[in-house]
Design a protein around this motif. Structure first.
Motif, PDB file in Angstrom:
ATOM      1  N   LYS A  57       0.837  -1.206   0.000  1.00 21.16           N
ATOM      2  CA  LYS A  57       0.000   0.000   0.000  1.00 21.16           C
ATOM      3  C   LYS A  57       0.872   1.258   0.000  1.00 21.16           C
ATOM      4  CE  LYS A  57      -3.581   2.326   2.676  1.00 21.16           C
ATOM      5  NZ  LYS A  57      -4.373   2.280   3.916  1.00 21.16           N
ATOM      6  N   LYS A  79       1.515   4.076  -3.002  1.00 17.95           N
ATOM      7  CA  LYS A  79       1.316   5.515  -2.839  1.00 17.95           C
ATOM      8  C   LYS A  79       2.462   6.300  -3.483  1.00 17.95           C
ATOM      9  CE  LYS A  79      -1.337   5.618   1.461  1.00 17.95           C
ATOM     10  NZ  LYS A  79      -1.273   6.071   2.876  1.00 17.95           N
ATOM     11  N   GLY A 115       2.431   5.443  -7.369  1.00 14.36           N
ATOM     12  CA  GLY A 115       1.237   6.022  -7.974  1.00 14.36           C
ATOM     13  C   GLY A 115       1.167   7.534  -7.916  1.00 14.36           C
ATOM     14  N   GLU A 119       0.700   9.523  -5.234  1.00 16.59           N
ATOM     15  CA  GLU A 119      -0.317  10.081  -4.346  1.00 16.59           C
ATOM     16  C   GLU A 119       0.182  11.370  -3.724  1.00 16.59           C
ATOM     17  OE1 GLU A 119      -2.304   8.626  -0.240  1.00 16.59           O
ATOM     18  OE2 GLU A 119      -2.529   7.249  -1.944  1.00 16.59           O
ATOM     19  N   CYS A 161       0.852  14.351  -1.226  1.00 19.01           N
ATOM     20  CA  CYS A 161       1.191  14.373   0.199  1.00 19.01           C
ATOM     21  C   CYS A 161       1.367  15.816   0.619  1.00 19.01           C
ATOM     22  CB  CYS A 161       2.490  13.584   0.434  1.00 19.01           C
ATOM     23  SG  CYS A 161       3.058  13.617   2.134  1.00 19.01           S
TER      24      CYS A 161
END
Length: 116
Positions: A102, A106, A109, A111, A113
Motif C-alpha cells: 500500500k 502511494k 502512484g 499520491e 502528500c
C-alpha cells in the motif's frame, strides 16, 4: 532497473514465501522450490542453500515442524509443516506485506502528500 530473480526489496519476503507455500499442505524441500517457481510463473526461484537455512530458522522458532516420511519410491524425505505459531506468523507477515504494498503504491502512484 533490472533485478535478478529472488532479489527482495521487502525484508523477510523469502520467509513469507516459504510460509505461504506450506499453508495448504506439508511439503519437502525440493517440492517447495518447484512450487515457488510454478506459482510465480518462474519469476521467483530459490536455491537449496537459501531454503534450508530459512526452514531451520522457522523450525527453531517453532513456526514449522519437520518429520520424515517415505516417498512412493521408498526414499525417505523430510517434510515441513506449519505449526499454530507458523499460521500466526504467516498472518502477521501478510499484514506487513499488504501495508508495504500500500505504501509502495502511494509512492509509485504519485499520491499527493501535504508535508507537515
Amino acid at each position: 532497473m533490472s533485478r535478478k530473480k529472488n532479489d527482495s526489496a521487502f525484508p523477510g519476503s523469502n520467509t513469507l514465501l516459504v510460509l505461504a507455500l506450506l499453508e495448504d499442505a506439508d511439503k519437502y524441500g525440493y517440492q517447495i522450490i518447484r512450487e515457488l517457481e510454478c506459482r510465480s510463473d518462474q519469476t521467483f526461484s530459490m536455491k537449496e542453500g537459501t531454503l534450508y537455512p530459512i526452514l531451520h530458522s522457522l523450525e527453531a522458532r517453532g513456526e514449522v515442524r519437520s518429520y520424515e516420511r517415505a516417498s512412493d519410491a521408498g526414499r525417505r524425505r523430510r517434510y515441513y509443516q506449519l505449526t499454530r505459531q507458523g499460521v500466526k506468523t504467516l498472518a502477521r507477515c501478510r499484514r506487513e506485506w499488504e501495508s508495504f504494498c500500500k505504501q509502495f503504491g502511494k509512492v509509485v502512484g504519485g499520491e499527493a502528500c501535504v508535508p507537515g
